[in-house]
Design an enzyme around this catalytic site. Structure first.
Site, PDB file in Angstrom:
ATOM      1  N   HIS A 115       0.418   3.403  -2.708  1.00 28.49           N
ATOM      2  CA  HIS A 115       0.275   3.323  -1.600  1.00 28.49           C
ATOM      3  C   HIS A 115       0.265   3.267  -0.316  1.00 28.49           C
ATOM      4  CE1 HIS A 115      -3.548   2.516  -5.116  1.00 28.49           C
ATOM      5  NE2 HIS A 115      -3.020   2.024  -4.941  1.00 28.49           N
TER       6      HIS A 115
HETATM    7  O1  RIB Z   1      -5.542  -1.417  -3.030  1.00 24.41           O
HETATM    8  C1  RIB Z   1      -3.643  -0.944  -2.598  1.00 24.41           C
HETATM    9  C2  RIB Z   1      -3.354  -2.125  -1.797  1.00 24.41           C
HETATM   10  O2  RIB Z   1      -3.501  -3.222  -2.160  1.00 24.41           O
HETATM   11  C3  RIB Z   1      -1.604  -1.894  -1.646  1.00 24.41           C
HETATM   12  O3  RIB Z   1      -1.555  -2.084   0.262  1.00 24.41           O
HETATM   13  C4  RIB Z   1      -0.993  -2.727  -2.457  1.00 24.41           C
HETATM   14  O4  RIB Z   1       0.445  -3.006  -1.899  1.00 24.41           O
HETATM   15  C5  RIB Z   1      -2.170  -4.453  -2.637  1.00 24.41           C
HETATM   16  O5  RIB Z   1      -1.603  -4.719  -0.736  1.00 24.41           O
END
Ligand code: RIB
Ligand code: CA
Length: 312
Positions: free
Chosen positions: A241
């Site tokens: 992500h």
């Molecule tokens: O949903 C994904 C996010 O949540 C990313 O930033 C991961 O590191 C968690 O923090």
């Protein structure tokens, strides 16, 4: 002209990859990391941030420790994804670099007040607690922020921590509401786009083949953190992500989206933290977010692999 950024982070393997990407990119001046509780408690995220900077050879980037829990709610963490330490996978040495003594929220306020207006971009990669607390404590900083480019939210791809909500927003929905109503220019990188750039085996193999310590560490991180998502989604690769935030700054042409209204659910237990994206502009709500919807996935991984190869 380098772009000045502050990364707010809850490392987290994907946060770590984002920090490494930023550290390897001369287009960006990383002014600091501010650390928040999220994937794992602050006691771990404050250590992990420094481990990653030492891995990158970038102990010139200062680390400021922020909030250890959401504005109103109990902290929800994600050890099931990231492991107990939040950075399971590689065996990184305990950090020797010091944290800064100033609180992360006060650092954000003082830095934004001191810098010329519109010169600093905030890049939140975790729950928005630090950003929101700074905006509540010092509303005058809002017009001074050039842009907030955040990883969070979901609409078409629905939630990952509940059926309705993405983790960063769900952990501190009140903080997300403060940010979404701040009037600051916001670009949102939601699950809708991160789920379109999966770390498939060829892409992971390319990272593993880099051969430096950073590439080896990222390979170990992603091989650890992917297992939960592979089992959950059954896809040919797991999303990574947070580095999409940095890649968006470096190569915005890899991404497409539109300016729409995004509002967060605060009242319903069933859909708490859901980011309701008015993608078809049905309402007259203010179009407060540039909502990113798609990405050139191979372009993202080519950029990431190229930059990781520049690190130690
Ligand atoms: O949903 C994904 C996010 O949540 C990313 O930033 C991961 O590191 C968690 O923090
Ligand atoms: Ca994160």
């Amino acid at each position: 002209m380098t772009r000045k950024i502050i990364i707010d982070t809850d490392p987290g393997q994907d946060d770590a990859v984002a920090i490494l990407l930023a550290a390897a990119s001369p287009e960006l001046e990383v002014r600091a990391l501010t650390v928040v509780a999220g994937n794992v408690p602050l006691s771990y995220t404050r250590v992990n941030a420094r481990k990653v900077l030492e891995l990158a050879g970038r102990t010139d980037i200062p680390v400021y420790v922020g909030c250890d829990r959401p504005m109103r709610r109990k902290l929800v963490t994600a050890e099931h994804v990231h492991g107990k330490t939040g950075l399971d996978g590689p065996d990184l040495p305990a950090p020797t670099m010091a944290e800064q003594s100033q609180h992360g929220v006060d650092y954000l306020i003082d830095t934004l007040r001191a810098a010329p207006a519109g010169t600093i971009t905030l890049c939140p990669l975790g729950p928005l607690t630090n950003i929101a607390m700074a905006l509540v404590k010092a509303p005058d900083i809002a017009p001074r922020i050039a842009e907030i480019v955040l990883m969070g939210g979901a609409y078409f791809d629905v939630g990952n921590i509940t059926p309705a909500a993405e983790f960063n927003i769900y952990v501190d929905p009140e903080a997300a509401d403060v940010v979404l109503n701040s009037g600051v220019k916001i670009t949102m990188i939601p699950l809708d786009v991160t789920h379109r750039a999966l770390a498939t085996k060829p892409r992971l193999d390319a990272i593993a083949a880099i051969g430096n310590r950073s590439g080896n560490a990222v390979s170990a991180m992603l091989n650890f953190s992917e297992r939960f998502d592979l089992a959950k989604y059954g896809w040919g690769g797991a999303p990574v992500h947070d580095p999409n935030v940095i890649a968006y700054l470096l190569k915005p042409e890899l991404y497409t989206g539109r300016q729409i209204n995004v509002t967060v659910e605060l009242a319903s237990e069933l859909t708490l933290g859901m980011t309701v994206a008015d993608y078809w502009q049905i309402t007259k709500r203010p179009r407060n977010v540039f909502y990113v919807r798609d990405v050139d996935a191979q372009g993202f991984y080519d950029l990431l692999t190229d930059r990781l190869a520049r690190l130690p």
